[in-house]
Design an enzyme around this catalytic site. Structure first.
Site, PDB file in Angstrom:
ATOM      1  N   GLY A 115      50.814  47.460  37.885  1.00  0.00           N
ATOM      2  CA  GLY A 115      50.148  47.289  39.187  1.00  0.00           C
ATOM      3  C   GLY A 115      50.581  45.998  39.850  1.00  0.00           C
ATOM      4  O   GLY A 115      49.764  45.274  40.433  1.00  0.00           O
TER       5      GLY A 115
ATOM      6  N   ASP B 209      52.513  55.567  36.786  1.00  0.00           N
ATOM      7  CA  ASP B 209      51.212  55.957  37.333  1.00  0.00           C
ATOM      8  C   ASP B 209      50.232  56.040  36.172  1.00  0.00           C
ATOM      9  O   ASP B 209      50.582  56.574  35.113  1.00  0.00           O
ATOM     10  CB  ASP B 209      51.317  57.306  38.061  1.00  0.00           C
ATOM     11  CG  ASP B 209      50.098  57.518  38.944  1.00  0.00           C
ATOM     12  OD1 ASP B 209      48.965  57.598  38.415  1.00  0.00           O
ATOM     13  OD2 ASP B 209      50.257  57.546  40.175  1.00  0.00           O
TER      14      ASP B 209
ATOM     15  N   TYR C  31      32.869  52.217  39.888  1.00  0.00           N
ATOM     16  CA  TYR C  31      33.872  51.183  39.592  1.00  0.00           C
ATOM     17  C   TYR C  31      33.424  50.353  38.387  1.00  0.00           C
ATOM     18  O   TYR C  31      34.219  50.065  37.478  1.00  0.00           O
ATOM     19  CB  TYR C  31      34.084  50.299  40.834  1.00  0.00           C
ATOM     20  CG  TYR C  31      34.958  49.103  40.542  1.00  0.00           C
ATOM     21  CD1 TYR C  31      36.322  49.260  40.316  1.00  0.00           C
ATOM     22  CD2 TYR C  31      34.426  47.807  40.472  1.00  0.00           C
ATOM     23  CE1 TYR C  31      37.143  48.176  40.016  1.00  0.00           C
ATOM     24  CE2 TYR C  31      35.221  46.719  40.183  1.00  0.00           C
ATOM     25  CZ  TYR C  31      36.582  46.901  39.958  1.00  0.00           C
ATOM     26  OH  TYR C  31      37.372  45.817  39.662  1.00  0.00           O
TER      27      TYR C  31
ATOM     28  N   LYS D 277      35.513  50.028  34.800  1.00  0.00           N
ATOM     29  CA  LYS D 277      36.022  48.794  34.179  1.00  0.00           C
ATOM     30  C   LYS D 277      35.425  48.616  32.776  1.00  0.00           C
ATOM     31  O   LYS D 277      36.105  48.176  31.853  1.00  0.00           O
ATOM     32  CB  LYS D 277      35.703  47.570  35.046  1.00  0.00           C
ATOM     33  CG  LYS D 277      36.385  47.546  36.402  1.00  0.00           C
ATOM     34  CD  LYS D 277      37.888  47.642  36.321  1.00  0.00           C
ATOM     35  CE  LYS D 277      38.568  46.391  35.804  1.00  0.00           C
ATOM     36  NZ  LYS D 277      40.052  46.569  35.727  1.00  0.00           N
TER      37      LYS D 277
ATOM     38  N   PRO E  72      37.326  38.711  35.724  1.00  0.00           N
ATOM     39  CA  PRO E  72      36.994  37.946  36.932  1.00  0.00           C
ATOM     40  C   PRO E  72      35.736  38.435  37.630  1.00  0.00           C
ATOM     41  O   PRO E  72      35.406  39.623  37.575  1.00  0.00           O
ATOM     42  CB  PRO E  72      38.198  38.174  37.860  1.00  0.00           C
ATOM     43  CG  PRO E  72      39.258  38.834  37.033  1.00  0.00           C
ATOM     44  CD  PRO E  72      38.539  39.536  35.930  1.00  0.00           C
TER      45      PRO E  72
END
Ligand code: NDP
Length: 327
Positions: free
Chosen positions: A8, A56, A151, A155, A178
């Protein structure tokens, strides 16, 4: 020479990681998923020792070739949209499957270090913790708990999968977790990250939900990824990246002071209003999950182990604002 694969590589955070790796003399291979992003990156680093591969998260193709000859895997790629998808699996699927593909390929290629970009969202919605208490790296979000968005679940589950595979294969893993990442963008493709600053500056908030978010400057996040490579004390550890959580209204006040011409209105939204809005608006439903909860995570372990001092949260916000207002 140490070769690092950054997955990424076209991302807001990854571009800063690539820059710092190149500055420190690493050979960098960046993964992208389109020619467009590849040319944008090549333009950012015209004279650099930077190779590209196509990967991907949702496909098996190319992982073995991408990791061939690589010493260090930095797995940053993960979907990070601004809103809540209709189907949580749109985020959870690529995040978890991509992490498994990356770590399995790293194991097969004999990679010596793996650094994963996780998030404070995998930490701070831990139902076992008193809601107003600050979290530490010991805490884990429960992806199935009420008020945990797609989301946040993506994660958490991806990081869990990474630790399981590291354990299984004996990989030397570090995760960097983060908070909301601010600071300057390197080009106009800065994903979801600076949208909050843009929205505040555009006066899009009639009132601010009473929630706080951990925060950190992108330059510090990149530094932590790079500093982890040769730091044995970082192996097997999670590191929250947080220069200090800030309530949305306080973040808006920092921006209002720096940009008085914007005449930003600084009002707190009553919790009941947000709860009503959360019944109709999926994005708001996630905000509701933050009410009455302290999202702060102690980020001090990273400062000690990586020997640096965070850029203050206010400065990170202002650096984002300087970028978005100039571009
Ligand atoms: P960006 O959206 O800028 O970067 C995401 C990167 O992941 C892009 O390179 C994107 O590629 C790539 N990607 C997304 N889906 C796929 C896929 N299916 N296959 C391959 N690549 C894919 O986000 P950030 O830089 O902000 O985020 C980077 C990492 O940091 C993510 O893991 C995110 O969860 C994490 N993080 C971010 C925070 C923040 O506030 N920014 C806070 C905490 C963690 P493309 O360019 O082609 O879209």
């Amino acid at each position: 020479m140490t070769k690092v694969l950054v997955t990424g590589a076209s991302g807001f955070i990854a571009k800063h990681i690539v820059r710092q790796l190149l500055e420190e003399g690493y050979q960098v291979r960046g993964s992208v998923r389109s020619d467009k992003r590849q040319s944008e990156l090549a333009a950012l680093f015209p004279d650099a020792d930077l190779e590209f591969v196509k990967l991907d998260l949702t496909s098996d193709e190319g992982w073995d070739v991408a990791l061939d000859g690589v010493d260090v895997l930095m797995h940053t790629a993960s979907p990070f949209p601004g809103g809540e998808p209709d189907d949580p699996m749109e985020l959870i699927g690529p995040a978890v499957e991509g992490t498994k593909r990356a770590l399995n390929a790293a194991h097969a290629a004999g990679v010596r270090r793996v650094i994963l970009t996780s998030s404070c969202v995998a930490i701070y919605k831990d139902p076992a913790k008193p809601p107003m208490e600050q979290s530490t790296e010991e805490n884990w979000t429960d992806p199935d708990a009420p008020g945990v968005g797609a989301y946040e679940a993506s994660k958490t589950l991806a990081e869990r999968a990474a630790w399981e595979l590291a354990d299984q294969h004996g990989l030397r893993l570090t995760t960097i977790n983060p908070g909301a990442v601010y600071g300057p963008a390197m080009d106009p493709n800065y994903g979801t990250s600076l949208q909050l600053v843009e929205q505040i500056l555009d006066g899009e908030f009639p009132a601010y939900p009473n929630i706080n978010l951990p925060a950190v400057d992108v330059r510090d996040v990149a530094h932590m990824h790079v500093a982890a490579i040769d730091n044995d004390a970082a192996v097997g550890e999670r590191f929250a990246a947080n220069s200090g959580a800030i309530y949305l209204l306080d973040a808006a006040a920092v921006l209002a002071k720096a940009y008085p011409d914007k005449k930003l209105k600084l009002r707190k939204a009553p919790d009941f209003m947000i709860k009503v809005a959360g019944r109709f608006d999926k994005r708001m439903a996630q905000v509701v999950g933050g009410l009455g909860r302290n999202a702060d995570v102690d980020g001090s372990k990273a400062e000690k182990v990586f020997d640096f001092t965070y850029i203050p949260t206010e400065e990170a916000l202002l650096a984002s604002a300087a970028y978005v207002t100039a571009n």
